[in-house]
Design an enzyme around this catalytic site. Sequence first.
Site, PDB file in Angstrom:
ATOM      1  N   CYS A  49       0.818  -1.204   0.000  1.00  0.00           N
ATOM      2  CA  CYS A  49       0.000   0.000   0.000  1.00  0.00           C
ATOM      3  C   CYS A  49       0.865   1.273   0.000  1.00  0.00           C
ATOM      4  O   CYS A  49       1.373   1.652  -1.043  1.00  0.00           O
ATOM      5  CB  CYS A  49      -0.977  -0.041   1.167  1.00  0.00           C
ATOM      6  SG  CYS A  49      -2.382   1.042   0.894  1.00  0.00           S
ATOM      7  N   HIS A  86      -3.393  -5.098   0.523  1.00  0.00           N
ATOM      8  CA  HIS A  86      -2.844  -5.614   1.784  1.00  0.00           C
ATOM      9  C   HIS A  86      -2.966  -7.141   1.791  1.00  0.00           C
ATOM     10  O   HIS A  86      -3.866  -7.692   2.434  1.00  0.00           O
ATOM     11  CB  HIS A  86      -3.610  -5.033   2.970  1.00  0.00           C
ATOM     12  CG  HIS A  86      -3.338  -3.593   3.207  1.00  0.00           C
ATOM     13  ND1 HIS A  86      -2.242  -3.151   3.921  1.00  0.00           N
ATOM     14  CD2 HIS A  86      -4.010  -2.488   2.829  1.00  0.00           C
ATOM     15  CE1 HIS A  86      -2.259  -1.829   3.975  1.00  0.00           C
ATOM     16  NE2 HIS A  86      -3.310  -1.397   3.316  1.00  0.00           N
ATOM     17  N   GLU A 145      -1.452  -9.179   3.384  1.00  0.00           N
ATOM     18  CA  GLU A 145      -1.261  -9.753   4.722  1.00  0.00           C
ATOM     19  C   GLU A 145      -2.581 -10.141   5.380  1.00  0.00           C
ATOM     20  O   GLU A 145      -2.605 -10.929   6.316  1.00  0.00           O
ATOM     21  CB  GLU A 145      -0.474  -8.782   5.615  1.00  0.00           C
ATOM     22  CG  GLU A 145      -1.186  -7.498   6.030  1.00  0.00           C
ATOM     23  CD  GLU A 145      -1.007  -6.344   5.034  1.00  0.00           C
ATOM     24  OE1 GLU A 145      -0.752  -6.618   3.852  1.00  0.00           O
ATOM     25  OE2 GLU A 145      -1.138  -5.177   5.450  1.00  0.00           O
TER      26      GLU A 145
HETATM   27  N1  GLN Z   1      -1.873   6.714   3.078  1.00  0.00           N
HETATM   28  C1  GLN Z   1      -2.009   5.982   1.853  1.00  0.00           C
HETATM   29  C2  GLN Z   1      -3.405   6.145   1.259  1.00  0.00           C
HETATM   30  O1  GLN Z   1      -4.329   6.500   1.960  1.00  0.00           O
HETATM   31  C3  GLN Z   1      -1.692   4.511   2.080  1.00  0.00           C
HETATM   32  C4  GLN Z   1      -2.650   3.828   2.989  1.00  0.00           C
HETATM   33  C5  GLN Z   1      -2.150   2.502   3.487  1.00  0.00           C
HETATM   34  O2  GLN Z   1      -0.966   2.236   3.475  1.00  0.00           O
HETATM   35  N2  GLN Z   1      -3.046   1.664   3.986  1.00  0.00           N
HETATM   36  O3  GLN Z   1      -3.597   5.897   0.092  1.00  0.00           O
END
Ligand code: GLN
Length: 577
Positions: free
Chosen positions: A389, A514, A516
């Site tokens: 992400c 994600h 994970e």
């Molecule tokens: N801050 C970034 C966004 O909102 C990444 C978010 C995250 O890593 N879950 O796109």
Amino acid sequence: MTKYIFVSGGVISGVGKGVATASIGRILKEYGFSVTAIKIDPYINCDAGTLRPTEHGEVWVTEDGGEIDQDLGNYERFLETNILKDNAITTGQVYRELIEQERRGDFLGETVSFIPHVPDEIKRRIKKASEGFDICLIEIGGTIGDYENIPFLFASRSLEAELGRENVCHIMVTYMPVPSHIDEMKTKPTQLAIKLLRENGIQPDFILCRGKHALDEPRKKKIERYANIHSDHVISMPDVIGDKTANTIYVIPLDLEKENFGEKVLTRLNLRRRKQVDWSQWSKMVRRISSPSKEINIALVGKYLDIGNFQLTDSYLSVAAALQHAGAKNDVRIKIHWVNSKDIENWKVDFKKFDGILVPGGFGNSGVEGKILAIEHARKTNTPFLGLCYGLQLAVVEFARNVCDLNANSTEINPEIEHKVIDILPDQVNVNNKGGTMRLGAYPAILMPNSRVSKIYGSEKVSERHRHRYEVNPKYHNILKEKGLIISGKSPDGKLAEFIELPNHKFFIATQAHPEFKSYPVKPAPLFDEFVKACMEKPESPQKNNPQQPQPTQNQSREIRQGTQESSHPEELKKWE
Ligand code: GLN
């Protein structure tokens, strides 16, 4: 008809109710039942989405886009089943629902009162989330004696009255302290916790005794004598982390089974096991986590790590768990080095000792430059890198700056930057409420044929969970690609970069998702599995000269690790575009 098992906690918070609940669920699943689990959090927040990770640990994201307590992650990992957002109940949700109904006029002039409306709404939610399952576990957050969990205890009693005693069972997880000045395990706090539970009208059927050591027979008998719980129903649940023989929470179902716990719970609920239990795969996984034959060092570059003197590694619980699962599969211990990205900015980190670098998700600007430096190091030294992400977004910023030579950043960090390579998603521009409004939950991605990620997943269509507001700015896709970055996975409409990778690198992959959140102890997430494999590879021949990558400075070249993968697929890339 669904049978219900309520799990409450006594004596202290953090006693391990979540893992106990997940373990009981796993045991009952092994016995052939369909099992789900609910977490009740007695706070006013509607969900965990707006909670600070350093205070509450990570926010767990469900398939249907719920942002909920990390305990539900353990339920999914142990049960290997989807737990949806209805399985997270909070005081805030209950009251919000009742107030909305009242405003709509649904109560037809009736007074809306704590009793019966609050417990009834709690019961309605429990029944809805457990529909279709044989057994539903319900973990009541907090500790017996807290004011906040009284409505939930009341609801559990009311459900028992409604469904009959053979359909509802109560388990309390308590703590057995060993005060250093007497060096003896004390049962008194547990006796008092049982008393408190009874004052709430609940007779516990089982007591799980968490403590530094296993509970011995004399103490079980003591609880039997003083608290009127048969000693057979007093079950030992000793610490496992730090224990040389196990050192993993996944041993807990096996430990509980040593006391025939599953069979006892089934008897209490008037059920009979439906299949022969086979723990062989699970035991193999536990053995491999406990005593693997190899070890690798992975830097997990985070920023939600420091709060006072504590290292709150809970902020990245699922990432650590997914690494552990991959380690178990590959028979290797993953030594996670929790690297605070702010320390990188201050040049306090020596990257040479790491076999791989992982940059997980995150928000806001603090520590970001440190993460970018870590990514630059991974890229230039052929060190395996996995970005999740924010990890993907910062890998793109790094590449745009150092390879494409752009004055680039994410607008989350600097809205005025010249090259906005990471920008807000169009449908996020006018979002004002913070809770539950990100791009959340499972979304599909189409993978580039023959790309490294499609080979890893063994498929050209995948679905992973998301939680973000920003994206790789589509205007820059071509510039990034021209300079050698492969956008190897996209949203089905082709607009959103979901996966990126670098050719001529041992392993340089990042995803907007994600993965994970979809990793299980005996079935690790594919990206983690392959990342770990790459970290285990011994250095090979010197890195090929890749004109698309910057030549490292003299200093950096000393650090260059050997080894490279065959350049994957520039031809495929052209076809795919
Ligand atoms: N801050 C970034 C966004 O909102 C990444 C978010 C995250 O890593 N879950 O796109």
